[in-house]
Every structure is written in structure tokens, then in C-alpha cells.
Design a protein around this motif. Structure first.
Motif, PDB file in Angstrom:
ATOM      1  N   GLN A   1       0.826  -1.205   0.000  1.00 49.48           N
ATOM      2  CA  GLN A   1       0.000   0.000   0.000  1.00 49.48           C
ATOM      3  C   GLN A   1       0.861   1.256   0.000  1.00 49.48           C
ATOM      4  OE1 GLN A   1      -2.959   0.647  -0.598  1.00 49.48           O
ATOM      5  NE2 GLN A   1      -3.482   2.608   0.360  1.00 49.48           N
TER       6      GLN A   1
ATOM      7  N   GLU B   1       0.800   4.238  -2.835  1.00 48.42           N
ATOM      8  CA  GLU B   1       0.582   5.653  -2.551  1.00 48.42           C
ATOM      9  C   GLU B   1       1.764   6.512  -2.985  1.00 48.42           C
ATOM     10  OE1 GLU B   1      -0.153   5.631   1.606  1.00 48.42           O
ATOM     11  OE2 GLU B   1      -2.270   5.062   1.417  1.00 48.42           O
TER      12      GLU B   1
ATOM     13  N   TRP C   1      -8.532  -0.642   1.608  1.00 45.56           N
ATOM     14  CA  TRP C   1      -7.576   0.315   1.027  1.00 45.56           C
ATOM     15  C   TRP C   1      -7.841   0.581  -0.452  1.00 45.56           C
ATOM     16  CZ3 TRP C   1      -2.764  -2.572   3.355  1.00 45.56           C
ATOM     17  CH2 TRP C   1      -2.682  -2.285   4.733  1.00 45.56           C
TER      18      TRP C   1
END
Length: 441
Positions: free
Chosen positions: A230, A234, A280
Motif C-alpha cells: 500500500q 501511494e 484500502w
């Protein structure tokens, strides 16, 4: 006494494996003899695959072949639609001899040589699991020089310690395997792989250990890797398409072992990935796993012939067999425990306490200490259960003992898949001493 897979007892009181009398097998092929119940292998493989299918998850189930490597087991794995985890040039060569589908071969190892890596490129395998910075630089160089694409995973240590033997834990920070997930190594490796023009970075890999019974360690590892994935999404808009959570699922060697069904390990790990992907908004990665022991461990049984007996009054009684640490090093190496039975008298009460000793010239060559057996006499066939993993693959020629034969048994049919070594096999690499020619004075 609990039996495994297709094992049962026939009207003669003999152990039956794969629909075949084990005593007959011992007489046909000799002992020591490793017998694989291939129906149980197929059942285990299907169990892993069906769990993913029911959960709607794309997956690869790769047989971790260090547990037991041979042409025949690779062919069986291919029949069942498995992928293959190899850890050396030798295992890769064996896979090639078996004509295993190259696109489903994953190459592991913490010190792959330049020659081994080139060989992987020659065979156009499906993926290299990169373990360290030296290897990453070599893979980049080979790919660029050859102008050949290669898919890679980065092996990381997630800092998860599983409750297992200290020699077979691999996911903790103090490990010879992988890039550390917490000290920046994994991020540095990501940058190097991401920028390499001929490398296709698929995602992350971890393996936290072997013979693990609880699911907590697996789910914590999945969480740790998903968190790193994750961060990369990002920070770099990079999405890992593959998450490889390794293997290590425990099996039952003795009554004290209480493993879960293989499907439960898979289901709980996959559920964590599903939940985090949803929360997410992370594209669900394909999940890869690498069962080895849990595919072949309890599918294998080793048959021995009982020999000499020695009673130490007030201490113990030793029953020697025609094998030992040369074909099963695990009791000496790990203090591993096994269960045994007298295969030609299964219905007799197994209430006599003896120690099954091997024939190697080592005091520590004991296969089972304080085994509960029927009264054993010379010539009886002893069956030691759950020897399908890390026995033949770790066997050696100590004391110049030949390695045993291996057979597959299923539905009353049996087939030799590795012949017994001979004394000629043992000496075929030896060279005679070249005598110096004495000069005339």
C-alpha cells in the motif's frame, strides 16, 4: 493407531498403502523403501486449489520441491496443475527433465550463482524470487545483456516469528533470507527492480518457517506485506499484482501434533488480503503459496526390515533396522518425532516400548526413541509414517550406505520412481590414486 490417506489394514493384518500390501512391496523392492500414497498428494493439492477457487481468488499453488525432488513427483505436480518452487540449478534441471511447464517454475535460493541464474534465463522460467542485492544486480545484468524480460518477486523478512523449531524459522529479522521489511532494505530493492528495463516486478514474497500449526503468524505476515504494498501504491503508483505468502503449513507426525486442515491456513491468510484490499481500495493481487511438507509429508511411509535386538536391562531395548540417519536425518538434526508400526502385524497390540535404531556408526542414529510397537522379531517389516518430506531429499551416503528406492502407489498399482542405489553408484565418482613414476637413478 491413526492411519494416513489411503492406508488401512487388510485381512492378513498387514498395512496397506495405495491399495497395495506394504509387506508385499517390501518383498518386491527390498528395504529401506519409501512408499508415496499419490492419491493423498492429489487430495492435498486439490484442497489448496479449491479453497482459492471458492473464495474467488486468482492463485498459484507451487509445490515447494525441496521437500522431495524427483522427475516423477514433478510430473505428478504438473498433472495436478501445480506450479513449482525450485531452489537450485539441480532442482531446475530435474524440472526440465520432467518437462515441467517453464512458465509455472519459480526459482528461490539465498545464494544463486551466476551460472544458475543464466540457466533460469535459458529455460525461460516464470519467475525468479530475488533474495539479496548481489542477486538483484546479477539478474538485472543478465536480463539487460540478453535483452530478455524476466519476472521477479522480492523476498522479504516481515519480522514475524513463527512457533516452530529454531532451525526452520525464516521470517524473523535475523535471517539469512530476504530483504528486511523494516530497515529500508526492501524499499531500496524495490527502487532498483522497479527501474530495471528488462525486469517485471510482480510483487513480494515471504516464508516465515516450517511445521507451523497456528494461523496467526501467517495472517500477521500477510498484513505486513500488504501494508508495504500500500505504501508503494501511494508513493509510486505501483501496484503489486502478486503476493506470495510461502508455505510452512504443519502436518501430524505424532498424536501430540494438532495441525489445521490445509484449507484453513489458506482461507485465513486470503481473508486478510481480501479485507485489506477492500478497505484500502487496493486491486486484489494474485495469491501464491508454496506448500511442500503439507503435500508430501504424510503421503510418504518408509519401510524397514528389523534386524538385531539389544536389551540394556533397566534402561531400554534397541531394535535395529536396515536404514537410519542416512535416509532420515531429521531425528538426529531436529529431534524430530515419528510414529511407527509393525507392518506385518498391525492388529497385534502395539504396547512394547523399544527404541528404533539405525545402522549408521553414530550413537545418535535413533529413528524413534521409546516407540510403542508390537513385539518385534528379526525380519519384521517396520513402517515409519510421515516420512515423505525432507527425508530422501536430505539422504546421504554416510558409511557408504546406498540411498533407498522410492515408489508411488495408487489404486492397487505401484511403480518404481527412484531405483535403489548400488555400491557401483556410490563409487562411480571416485578416482584411483595416480602412482608416481619412480625415476631410475
Amino acid at each position: 493407531m491413526d492411519l494416513y490417506g489411503t492406508q488401512k489394514v487388510n485381512e492378513k493384518g498387514h498395512l496397506v498403502i495405495g491399495g497395495t500390501d506394504a509387506v508385499d512391496l517390501a518383498h518386491v523392492y527390498g528395504t529401506p523403501l519409501v512408499v508415496y500414497d499419490t492419491a493423498l498428494f492429489r487430495k492435498r493439492a486439490a484442497g489448496f486449489q479449491e479453497t482459492f477457487k471458492k473464495m474467488g481468488i486468482q492463485a498459484q499453488v507451487a509445490y515447494a520441491s525441496k521437500a522431495f525432488s524427483s522427475i516423477a513427483i514433478y510430473e505428478l505436480a504438473a498433472q495436478e496443475g501445480l506450479s513449482l518452487d525450485v531452489v537450485s540449478g539441480g532442482e531446475l534441471f530435474t524440472a526440465a527433465k520432467a518437462d515441467f511447464p517453464r512458465e509455472r517454475i519459480h526459482f528461490h535460493g539465498n545464494n544463486k550463482s551466476y551460472m544458475e541464474l543464466n540457466y533460469a534465463f535459458d529455460e525461460k522460467i516464470g519467475c525468479i524470487v530475488v533474495d539479496n542485492f548481489l542477486e538483484l544486480s546479477m539478474v538485472k545484468e543478465i536480463a539487460a545483456t540478453r535483452r530478455q524480460q524476466m519476472k521477479v518477486l522480492l523476498r522479504v523478512t516481515p519480522g514475524v516469528e513463527a512457533h516452530t523449531h529454531e532451525f526452520i524459522t525464516t521470517g524473523q529479522e535475523d535471517s539469512k533470507f530476504g530483504f528486511d521489511l523494516k530497515n529500508g532494505q526492501a524499499d531500496k530493492a524495490f527502487g532498483l527492480a522497479y527501474d530495471a528495463p528488462y525486469l517485471q516486478l510482480l510483487g513480494l514474497h515471504c516464508h516465515i518457517g516450517s511445521q507451523i500449526f497456528e494461523t496467526d503468524a501467517f495472517t500477521h505476515a500477510a498484513e505486513a506485506l500488504m501494508e508495504k504494498m500500500q505504501v508503494w501504491k501511494e508513493s509510486y503508483s505501483f501496484v503489486c499484482t502478486v503476493l506470495n505468502l510461502g508455505g510452512g503449513f504443519g502436518i501430524r507426525y505424532t498424536e501430540e501434533d494438532h495441525p489445521l486442515e490445509p484449507a484453513q491456513y489458506v482461507a485465513e491468510m486470503a481473508e486478510v488480503v481480501l479485507e485489506l484490499s477492500k478497505s484500502w481500495n487496493y486491486p486484489l493481487p494474485e495469491i501464491w503459496i508454496e506448500p511442500g511438507r503439507s503435500l508430501v509429508g504424510d503421503a510418504g511411509t518408509t519401510l524397514y526390515t528389523a534386524g538385531s535386538e539389544k536389551e540394556v536391562p533397566g534402561v531400554r531395548t534397541y531394535i535395529a533396522v536396515d536404514g537410519g540417519m542416512s535416509d532420515n536425518i531429521r531425528p538426529a538434526l531436529y529431534n524430530a518425532n515419528y510414529t511407527a508400526a509393525v507392518a506385518n502385524r498391525m492388529t497385534a497390540p502395539h504396547d512394547t516400548t523399544v527404541t528404533i535404531a539405525g545402522k549408521c556408526c553414530e550413537s545418535g542414529d535413533k529413528l524413534i526413541v521409546d516407540a510403542k510397537l508390537a513385539n518385534v522379531t528379526e525380519g519384521d517389516i517396520l513402517a515409519v509414517f510421515c516420512t515423505g518430506a525432507y527425508t530422501y531429499s536430505m539422504a546421504g551416503n554416510y558409511n557408504r550406505f546406498p540411498r533407498p528406492a522410492v515408489i508411488f502407489a495408487e489404486e492397487g498399482q505401484h511403480q518404481l520412481v527412484i531405483r535403489r542405489e548400488t555400491y557401483e553408484d556410490i563409487t562411480r565418482l571416485d578416482l584411483s590414486l595416480q602412482q608416481k613414476v619412480r625415476k631410475e637413478s
